[in-house]
Scaffold this motif. Sequence first.
Motif, PDB file in Angstrom:
ATOM      1  N   ASN A  93       6.919  22.623 -12.037  1.00 13.56           N
ATOM      2  CA  ASN A  93       7.815  21.493 -12.281  1.00 13.56           C
ATOM      3  C   ASN A  93       7.074  20.230 -12.717  1.00 13.56           C
ATOM      4  O   ASN A  93       7.631  19.141 -12.695  1.00 13.56           O
ATOM      5  N   THR A  94       5.814  20.385 -13.096  1.00 17.36           N
ATOM      6  CA  THR A  94       5.011  19.202 -13.410  1.00 17.36           C
ATOM      7  C   THR A  94       5.369  18.648 -14.782  1.00 17.36           C
ATOM      8  O   THR A  94       5.492  19.397 -15.752  1.00 17.36           O
ATOM      9  N   VAL A  95       5.553  17.323 -14.842  1.00 23.40           N
ATOM     10  CA  VAL A  95       5.750  16.624 -16.103  1.00 23.40           C
ATOM     11  C   VAL A  95       4.413  15.961 -16.455  1.00 23.40           C
ATOM     12  O   VAL A  95       3.848  15.244 -15.624  1.00 23.40           O
ATOM     13  N   TYR A  96       3.900  16.224 -17.651  1.00 21.33           N
ATOM     14  CA  TYR A  96       2.612  15.657 -18.054  1.00 21.33           C
ATOM     15  C   TYR A  96       2.809  14.443 -18.941  1.00 21.33           C
ATOM     16  O   TYR A  96       3.812  14.384 -19.661  1.00 21.33           O
ATOM     17  N   PRO A  97       1.880  13.480 -18.924  1.00 16.79           N
ATOM     18  CA  PRO A  97       0.700  13.434 -18.055  1.00 16.79           C
ATOM     19  C   PRO A  97       1.081  13.226 -16.593  1.00 16.79           C
ATOM     20  O   PRO A  97       2.071  12.574 -16.302  1.00 16.79           O
ATOM     21  N   CYS A  98       0.254  13.783 -15.712  1.00 17.07           N
ATOM     22  CA  CYS A  98       0.506  13.712 -14.269  1.00 17.07           C
ATOM     23  C   CYS A  98      -0.633  12.967 -13.583  1.00 17.07           C
ATOM     24  O   CYS A  98      -1.784  13.398 -13.657  1.00 17.07           O
ATOM     25  N   VAL A  99      -0.316  11.849 -12.943  1.00 18.39           N
ATOM     26  CA  VAL A  99      -1.283  11.089 -12.138  1.00 18.39           C
ATOM     27  C   VAL A  99      -0.992  11.404 -10.674  1.00 18.39           C
ATOM     28  O   VAL A  99      -0.018  10.903 -10.120  1.00 18.39           O
ATOM     29  N   PRO A 100      -1.792  12.278 -10.027  1.00 18.16           N
ATOM     30  CA  PRO A 100      -1.496  12.654  -8.644  1.00 18.16           C
ATOM     31  C   PRO A 100      -1.870  11.541  -7.655  1.00 18.16           C
ATOM     32  O   PRO A 100      -2.374  10.486  -8.052  1.00 18.16           O
ATOM     33  N   GLY A 101      -1.653  11.835  -6.380  1.00 19.12           N
ATOM     34  CA  GLY A 101      -2.085  10.926  -5.315  1.00 19.12           C
ATOM     35  C   GLY A 101      -0.934  10.367  -4.507  1.00 19.12           C
ATOM     36  O   GLY A 101      -0.168   9.552  -5.014  1.00 19.12           O
ATOM     37  N   HIS A 102      -0.827  10.798  -3.219  1.00 18.42           N
ATOM     38  CA  HIS A 102       0.222  10.241  -2.360  1.00 18.42           C
ATOM     39  C   HIS A 102      -0.295   9.935  -0.948  1.00 18.42           C
ATOM     40  O   HIS A 102       0.434  10.044   0.028  1.00 18.42           O
ATOM     41  N   GLU A 103      -1.564   9.569  -0.891  1.00 18.01           N
ATOM     42  CA  GLU A 103      -2.128   9.067   0.369  1.00 18.01           C
ATOM     43  C   GLU A 103      -2.824   7.750   0.028  1.00 18.01           C
ATOM     44  O   GLU A 103      -4.035   7.688  -0.094  1.00 18.01           O
ATOM     45  N   ILE A 104      -2.016   6.722  -0.156  1.00 22.40           N
ATOM     46  CA  ILE A 104      -2.470   5.479  -0.782  1.00 22.40           C
ATOM     47  C   ILE A 104      -2.633   4.356   0.245  1.00 22.40           C
ATOM     48  O   ILE A 104      -1.723   4.096   1.040  1.00 22.40           O
ATOM     49  N   VAL A 105      -3.779   3.703   0.201  1.00 19.84           N
ATOM     50  CA  VAL A 105      -3.972   2.466   0.971  1.00 19.84           C
ATOM     51  C   VAL A 105      -4.444   1.386   0.012  1.00 19.84           C
ATOM     52  O   VAL A 105      -5.333   1.631  -0.825  1.00 19.84           O
ATOM     53  N   GLY A 106      -3.840   0.213   0.105  1.00 19.84           N
ATOM     54  CA  GLY A 106      -4.225  -0.871  -0.795  1.00 19.84           C
ATOM     55  C   GLY A 106      -3.804  -2.225  -0.277  1.00 19.84           C
ATOM     56  O   GLY A 106      -3.338  -2.352   0.861  1.00 19.84           O
ATOM     57  N   ARG A 107      -3.998  -3.226  -1.127  1.00 20.31           N
ATOM     58  CA  ARG A 107      -3.629  -4.603  -0.763  1.00 20.31           C
ATOM     59  C   ARG A 107      -2.498  -5.092  -1.638  1.00 20.31           C
ATOM     60  O   ARG A 107      -2.486  -4.877  -2.845  1.00 20.31           O
ATOM     61  N   VAL A 108      -1.559  -5.784  -1.023  1.00 22.92           N
ATOM     62  CA  VAL A 108      -0.460  -6.378  -1.776  1.00 22.92           C
ATOM     63  C   VAL A 108      -1.017  -7.499  -2.652  1.00 22.92           C
ATOM     64  O   VAL A 108      -1.782  -8.351  -2.179  1.00 22.92           O
ATOM     65  N   VAL A 109      -0.654  -7.471  -3.943  1.00 23.58           N
ATOM     66  CA  VAL A 109      -1.080  -8.559  -4.842  1.00 23.58           C
ATOM     67  C   VAL A 109       0.098  -9.382  -5.330  1.00 23.58           C
ATOM     68  O   VAL A 109      -0.068 -10.539  -5.720  1.00 23.58           O
ATOM     69  N   GLU A 110       1.305  -8.796  -5.301  1.00 20.77           N
ATOM     70  CA  GLU A 110       2.469  -9.539  -5.769  1.00 20.77           C
ATOM     71  C   GLU A 110       3.724  -8.978  -5.111  1.00 20.77           C
ATOM     72  O   GLU A 110       3.776  -7.784  -4.796  1.00 20.77           O
ATOM     73  N   THR A 111       4.724  -9.827  -4.910  1.00 24.16           N
ATOM     74  CA  THR A 111       5.976  -9.360  -4.316  1.00 24.16           C
ATOM     75  C   THR A 111       7.163  -9.906  -5.093  1.00 24.16           C
ATOM     76  O   THR A 111       7.104 -11.008  -5.647  1.00 24.16           O
ATOM     77  N   GLY A 112       8.252  -9.128  -5.128  1.00 23.22           N
ATOM     78  CA  GLY A 112       9.490  -9.572  -5.766  1.00 23.22           C
ATOM     79  C   GLY A 112      10.226 -10.585  -4.896  1.00 23.22           C
ATOM     80  O   GLY A 112       9.894 -10.766  -3.716  1.00 23.22           O
ATOM     81  N   GLY A 113      11.256 -11.217  -5.481  1.00 23.08           N
ATOM     82  CA  GLY A 113      11.961 -12.325  -4.822  1.00 23.08           C
ATOM     83  C   GLY A 113      12.663 -11.965  -3.523  1.00 23.08           C
ATOM     84  O   GLY A 113      12.855 -12.821  -2.659  1.00 23.08           O
ATOM     85  N   ASN A 114      13.059 -10.688  -3.361  1.00 25.16           N
ATOM     86  CA  ASN A 114      13.769 -10.295  -2.127  1.00 25.16           C
ATOM     87  C   ASN A 114      12.827  -9.810  -1.035  1.00 25.16           C
ATOM     88  O   ASN A 114      13.288  -9.447   0.050  1.00 25.16           O
TER      89      ASN A 114
END
Length: 352
Positions: free
Chosen positions: A54-75
């Motif tokens: 069921n893969t749609v290419y190009p495929c960027v894997p990765g679902h164990e993500i840790v990072g820093r918030v750089v921007e947020t939406g108004g809500n």
Amino acid sequence: MFACTGYAATAAEARLAPFSFTRRDVRPDDVQIEILYCGVCHSDLHQARNEWHNTVYPCVPGHEIVGRVVETGGNVTRFRAGDLVGVGCLVDSCRECRNCRDGLEQYCEVGFVGTYNGRDRQDGSITYGGYSSAVVVDQSFVLKVPGNLDPAAVAPLLCAGITTYSPLRHWKVGPGQRVGIVGLGGLGHMGVKFARAFGAEVVLFTTSASKVEDGLRLGAHEVVLSRDADAMAREAGRFDFILDAVAADHDINAYLNLLKRDGTLVQVGAPEEKLPIAAFSLILKRRSFAGSLIGGIPETQEMLDFCGTHGITADIEMIRMDEIEDAYARMLRSDVKYRFVIDMATLQPTAG
Ligand SMILES: [Zn+2]
Ligand SMILES: [Zn+2]
């Protein structure tokens, strides 16, 4: 839109390679995250190679993500720039069905939106995962990461961690119970840690004598070599609960027979072939055989908070982004202790 770099598979036969793409600017409810670390899950390899068809290419894997918030939406009220956050396997769901309302978005009746190879519910675009410089996710699917833990070793908690935490909690594993964990890999090593932290008597089952020492170090009270027929026979009928994290073909009845009356075996590893269950393995002692899929957002946050309180993280091997194919090859040989994590600082900007 803003420019991102990452690693993608462009076809089932292709090696992962540098990939330039764009991501949406934050919508009112979105959080934009600079990715610091991303764990390497076996699902990433299955998807990159189209092994689930069921893969749609190009495929960027990765679902164990840790990072820093750089921007947020108004809500966005729950996060601000600089916060350490995590993103796991899901980035959206219908939010209306019974399962979503119960905080069990992984069982959304419409289907949850995967962090990669999913389809965005608003613009229909295919989602790209954490093997990349940044990600934009609705705040309802972003998790707070405790500040006292090594953020690289937190990354695998977002899939391997919650996949084992959730069934141990659902079946109320705790003190006074004898609990088996089958298989010492990315999932199993977290299962051992959580079962121990919940107060159970923990027995690890493994095929390899080389993992006995590690199993004990990680928190198992005992390690049983599953190829030792005498040792297995001694364990018959002694377990309240067994978590089976083995994704390869194995004799499931041998483990069902270890359960006490009313015991439950929960399958979290996903072997390709069907598991042949002998009816009498269940009937004779009113045993249950069940499955469990990752965990919902509220429980994933609960798990991260628990890990913060108890100082629990995954055991990891850090790799560079350009070592991903070697990491996949080693993962296929179970040659990893016990999860690879990509240091996203090694992701070079690319013109590709
Ligand atoms: Zn995963
Ligand atoms: Zn739903």
